[in-house]
Design an enzyme around this catalytic site. Sequence first.
Site, mmCIF file in Angstrom:
data_model
loop_
_atom_site.group_PDB
_atom_site.id
_atom_site.type_symbol
_atom_site.label_atom_id
_atom_site.label_comp_id
_atom_site.label_asym_id
_atom_site.label_seq_id
_atom_site.Cartn_x
_atom_site.Cartn_y
_atom_site.Cartn_z
ATOM 1 N N SER A 195 -6.024 7.584 0.071
ATOM 2 C CA SER A 195 -5.309 6.306 0.003
ATOM 3 C C SER A 195 -5.731 5.336 1.090
ATOM 4 O O SER A 195 -5.777 4.125 0.863
ATOM 5 C CB SER A 195 -3.801 6.542 0.081
ATOM 6 O OG SER A 195 -3.371 7.408 -0.944
ATOM 7 N N HIS A 231 -1.530 4.274 4.918
ATOM 8 C CA HIS A 231 -1.419 3.177 3.955
ATOM 9 C C HIS A 231 -1.242 1.864 4.696
ATOM 10 O O HIS A 231 -1.784 0.849 4.290
ATOM 11 C CB HIS A 231 -0.240 3.395 3.008
ATOM 12 C CG HIS A 231 -0.407 4.596 2.140
ATOM 13 N ND1 HIS A 231 0.621 5.096 1.342
ATOM 14 C CD2 HIS A 231 -1.472 5.402 1.924
ATOM 15 C CE1 HIS A 231 0.184 6.159 0.677
ATOM 16 N NE2 HIS A 231 -1.074 6.357 1.014
#
Length: 203
Positions: A149, A203
Amino acid sequence: MDEIPGKKYIPITEDMLDHSVKERYARINFEKGMNRGPRFSIAMVVVLAAVFAAQLYWDGLRSLQAVIKSGALYRNGVLDGQVWRLISVMFLHGSLGHLVGNCVALYMLGMICEHAYGEGQTVLLYFVSGLGASVLSVMLKPGPAVGASGAIFGLMGGAVAFLYNYREHFFLRDRRIGFVLLIWSLYQIANGLLTPYIDNSAH
């Protein structure tokens, strides 16, 4: 047009016309010429799927120790000299949903970035972002953590930056891509809250 006696007319040519207004409001179809089969992104999707299959085969998600042994990002391990974990984490996932969400996003964002920046710069953006996310994750969380991610969020940042910088040149439908990216980012953050071993700080 009939000429008026005594009047001299100068012919108007194309280079004498002012196109500044037309050019200022011109719109570009960003999707024109976009490759629906981005090579790097598709190759990475195949690699990520193969690595996840190996995780399942070797029971890499069975326990905390199994996740660490599989190559997860783990602060103590990195501090002990296992710096390869900063890279290996980008190829691992914590669940099937985690993998599918990342692969869909990777394909979509990769298609945008490879079209906007080219394949070489997209590869560089992906791995530099992933490495930066790993370093930040180690600084903020003890781990273990897995997932691509961080690298994919780097592609999202690249896509958003490109679309924003040239927003006046694109059609409205192209600018709406930003809304889709927002929905995806919220999904990934929510998935990170619900799935063990996913670190939202990356993230």
